[in-house]
Design an enzyme around this catalytic site. Structure first.
Site, PDB file in Angstrom:
ATOM      1  CG  HIS A 126       6.634  94.555  60.915  1.00 43.53           C
ATOM      2  ND1 HIS A 126       7.480  95.214  60.730  1.00 43.53           N
ATOM      3  CD2 HIS A 126       5.645  94.505  59.838  1.00 43.53           C
ATOM      4  CE1 HIS A 126       8.136  95.019  59.639  1.00 43.53           C
ATOM      5  NE2 HIS A 126       7.089  94.895  59.010  1.00 43.53           N
ATOM      6  CD  GLN A 162       8.660  91.425  48.537  1.00 38.70           C
ATOM      7  OE1 GLN A 162       8.269  90.594  48.661  1.00 38.70           O
ATOM      8  NE2 GLN A 162       8.431  92.846  49.183  1.00 38.70           N
TER       9      GLN A 162
HETATM   10  P1  AMP Z   1       7.859  94.815  55.150  1.00 35.30           P
HETATM   11  O1  AMP Z   1       8.205  93.579  55.845  1.00 35.30           O
HETATM   12  O2  AMP Z   1       8.679  95.205  55.717  1.00 35.30           O
HETATM   13  O3  AMP Z   1       7.429  93.285  54.031  1.00 35.30           O
HETATM   14  O4  AMP Z   1       6.161  94.914  55.532  1.00 35.30           O
HETATM   15  C1  AMP Z   1       5.301  94.276  55.913  1.00 35.30           C
HETATM   16  C2  AMP Z   1       3.488  95.168  55.865  1.00 35.30           C
HETATM   17  O5  AMP Z   1       4.381  96.127  56.832  1.00 35.30           O
HETATM   18  C3  AMP Z   1       3.436  95.979  54.559  1.00 35.30           C
HETATM   19  O6  AMP Z   1       2.129  95.645  54.726  1.00 35.30           O
HETATM   20  C4  AMP Z   1       3.747  97.056  54.703  1.00 35.30           C
HETATM   21  O7  AMP Z   1       3.184  98.477  54.346  1.00 35.30           O
HETATM   22  C5  AMP Z   1       3.417  97.069  56.203  1.00 35.30           C
HETATM   23  N1  AMP Z   1       4.663  98.586  57.399  1.00 35.30           N
HETATM   24  C6  AMP Z   1       6.197  98.216  57.523  1.00 35.30           C
HETATM   25  N2  AMP Z   1       6.336  99.223  57.807  1.00 35.30           N
HETATM   26  C7  AMP Z   1       5.388 100.183  58.387  1.00 35.30           C
HETATM   27  C8  AMP Z   1       5.257 101.031  59.404  1.00 35.30           C
HETATM   28  N3  AMP Z   1       5.787 101.660  59.747  1.00 35.30           N
HETATM   29  N4  AMP Z   1       3.376 101.160  59.463  1.00 35.30           N
HETATM   30  C9  AMP Z   1       2.641 100.945  59.017  1.00 35.30           C
HETATM   31  N5  AMP Z   1       2.720  99.369  58.100  1.00 35.30           N
HETATM   32  C10 AMP Z   1       4.181  99.221  58.204  1.00 35.30           C
END
Ligand code: AMP
Length: 274
Positions: free
Chosen positions: A28, A52
């Site tokens: 993030h 979701q």
């Molecule tokens: P989430 O909080 O899991 O919904 O993720 C929020 C954003 O962070 C989304 O665009 C994810 O694709 C991105 N994200 C989550 N994990 C990673 C990671 N390990 N590397 C890069 N981006 C990430």
């Protein structure tokens, strides 16, 4: 939130948005830095979006730590942390749906049939609330990036979409808020998911273009780790998610995988340009 963004716009400042569900990690924060490089003000949104999650999924258990998230967001250049309550976002229910067809009908869409409708709905809402010039998403959720790009094009959102690379632990495991669910033996086994994809990617770079043979490499590698139960692990065209028998030279291939380890479901992907 809209008043802030409109004021930025009047002052000639670009607003970058990073949508998240919180429990922030370096995946993030890398998106925050990417947003900062492309804009003057960074708005990180923190919202565990109920729409979701499927009925038997982990909405209630999803990890939350607002104090730590606020600190990490601030330390990594977030100007505004927008963290609404579910009751505020879905005040009085929701009668409008935002459904992207095509790229949503397989992979994550098969196992989680209502997931992408929830994603496209909440991202539309967040875009209309934050009014960003640019929004940053992670490659970690590869199919989601295709859904968002398609939605932005179809609905004419005046927003640049930027995809940032996946941030990993030193053993290759993609950073994820859900990694916190893993027991110690599960955590030790978890890097096999990415290893199976890199093994198949190497074979592709070595000239393997037969889809069934590529998929078999992933399945065989995953089968060597008894803690994992593979949901899917398949090669597809990176733009359309079509699955031709043979990939032609010049095409971009994505390897997409999801697997259960104990009660946790992990996803990962690898992109290969032939
Ligand atoms: P989430 O909080 O899991 O919904 O993720 C929020 C954003 O962070 C989304 O665009 C994810 O694709 C991105 N994200 C989550 N994990 C990673 C990671 N390990 N590397 C890069 N981006 C990430």
């Amino acid at each position: 939130m809209q008043a802030y963004s409109k004021e930025c716009s009047r002052s000639g400042l670009r607003v970058g948005c990073v949508p998240t569900m919180g429990f922030l990690h370096e995946g993030h924060t890398s998106l925050m830095h990417a947003a900062r490089a492309k804009s003057d003000r960074v708005v990180t949104t923190l919202f565990v979006n109920p729409t979701q999650f499927g009925p038997n999924e982990d909405y209630e258990q999803y990890p939350r730590d607002f104090a730590k998230d606020s600190r990490l967001a601030e330390e990594n250049g977030t100007d505004i942390l927008f963290a609404p309550e579910a009751a505020e976002m879905y005040d009085g229910g929701n009668s409008t749906s935002v459904a992207v067809s095509g790229v949503t009908n397989k992979f994550e869409g098969s196992t989680r049939p209502t997931h992408f409708d929830g994603v496209s709905l909440v991202v539309s809402k967040l875009f209309n609330i934050v009014l960003p010039d640019v929004a940053v998403f992670g490659q970690k959720d590869y199919q989601q990036t295709l859904v968002i790009r398609r939605m932005v094009r179809d609905l004419n959102f005046p927003i640049e979409i930027f995809i940032a690379p996946t941030i990993r632990e030193s053993d290759g495991l993609a950073k994820s808020s859900r990694n916190t669910y893993l027991t110690q033996p599960e955590r030790a086994a978890a890097p096999r998911l990415h290893a199976s994809l890199t093994k198949a990617a190497e074979a592709i770079r070595g000239g393997l273009a037969d889809r069934a043979a590529i998929n078999k490499i992933i399945a065989d590698e995953m089968a060597t780790e008894p803690l994992f139960r593979l949901d899917y692990g398949r090669a597809a065209d990176a733009l359309t998610l079509d699955e031709p028998d043979t990939f032609s030279p010049g095409s971009e291939i994505v390897l997409l995988a999801a697997a259960f380890i104990g009660k946790t479901r992990l996803i990962d992907n690898e992109l290969i340009k032939l």
